[in-house]
Design a protein around this motif. Structure first.
Motif, short mmCIF file in Angstrom:
data_model
loop_
_atom_site.label_atom_id
_atom_site.label_comp_id
_atom_site.label_asym_id
_atom_site.label_seq_id
_atom_site.Cartn_x
_atom_site.Cartn_y
_atom_site.Cartn_z
N ASN A 73 0.80 -1.22 0.00
CA ASN A 73 0.00 0.00 0.00
C ASN A 73 0.83 1.28 0.00
N ARG B 71 -2.97 6.67 -0.51
CA ARG B 71 -2.40 6.23 -1.77
C ARG B 71 -2.70 7.24 -2.86
N LEU C 275 -7.24 -4.40 2.54
CA LEU C 275 -6.26 -3.82 1.63
C LEU C 275 -5.04 -4.72 1.46
N GLY D 2 -2.56 -5.60 3.41
CA GLY D 2 -1.31 -4.98 3.84
C GLY D 2 -0.24 -6.01 4.16
#
Length: 289
Positions: A82, A112, A275, A277
């Motif tokens: 990310n 981002r 996400l 990560g």
């Protein structure tokens, strides 16, 4: 297909899309709560009742006074998936007097693409043992955050209490962002935590409760274990359930402990969903008793 069925299907689709997008996006306030040293990260971010690091300033500040020591820590963490990360330095002194004092600074890169934001978080804290079994602590935070869609210039306060049930077992509660900043970056939350700290084994559990950020209460759970081989090589494993993203995180860590208590820590955090990560963290520690 009848018109009524088409309208119903379209309405259902439009209602699900925002929910899915929300589930895959971290809450702004939660990003600042996940700052941790490599040792803490390796134990699933369960640390508020351990008192084993200078990052107690970012958890339950009362933990600074648990063990007399002078600690300096420098941490770097980065998520290559990310493109987010942070750098920080912490100093805590609980050996010079009855009152333990600490200071911490972190620079963070969040978001981002065009939504990328940089933040500066400064913390000053103090802890005091009222007796051998009861400790209290306060810490103040100053957050300066600038971005295209996110901004903060605010001061808030954390407070915590720790009860030492025995030489190894500690229980605690803490309140965070108790001064209302009216900013989504620093909403109020509370934590209950416990830890067993033995000569070679550490077991910790934290629970965070947020009653303000969303319409209903959100709970996050952290637990972790550390075992030190030959008083030199720590092995760590941890688990986190993130109530905001509704996902699990697995963590592992290791490092090297010098005879004086300093050393280096490495850790890795793997998100199972959301996400996705992948956080790598490194901490250098200096400790003097």
């Amino acid at each position: 297909m009848p018109l009524r069925a088409i309208v119903a299907a379209l309405s259902l689709t439009l209602s699900v899309v925002p929910f899915a997008a929300r589930a895959a996006t971290n809450e702004p306030a939660e990003e600042l709560r996940n700052i941790a040293s490599a040792r803490t990260l390796g134990m699933g971010s369960a640390f508020r009742a351990t008192g084993l690091g200078a990052d107690a300033l970012l958890g339950n500040p009362a933990a600074m006074a648990l063990y007399p020591a002078y600690r300096i820590e420098g941490t770097g963490a980065y998520d290559p998936r990310n493109k987010e990360g942070y750098l920080g330095v912490s100093l805590a002194d609980s050996s010079s007097g009855r009152l333990a004092l600490g200071v911490d600074y972190h620079w963070l890169s969040l978001g981002r693409g065009g939504g990328r934001t940089s933040a500066n978080l400064s913390t000053l804290g103090a802890a005091l043992p009222l007796s051998q079994s009861l400790l209290i602590g306060l810490s103040g935070h100053y957050l300066r955050l600038n971005g295209q869609s996110r901004f903060a210039n605010s001061i808030t306060l954390d407070a915590g209490i720790l009860v030492r049930m025995s030489e190894q077992l500690t229980l605690g509660v803490s309140g965070h962002n108790l001064i209302d900043t009216e900013n989504v970056e620093q909403t109020r939350y509370f934590s209950a935590h416990t830890a067993y700290v033995g000569p070679a084994l550490v077991v910790a559990f934290d629970m965070r409760a947020d009653f303000e950020t969303r319409d209903s209460a959100v709970f996050t759970y952290n637990t972790g274990v550390e075992y030190v081989l030959d008083q030199t090589v720590p092995l760590r494993v941890g688990y986190t359930y993130d109530g905001f993203q509704r996902l699990s995180r697995l963590t592992v860590g290791t490092g090297y402990m010098s005879p004086g208590g300093g050393g280096v820590d490495l850790s890795y955090q793997h998100d199972l969903g959301g996400l996705n990560g992948r956080v790598l963290a490194l901490t250098l520690r200096i400790l003097a008793n």
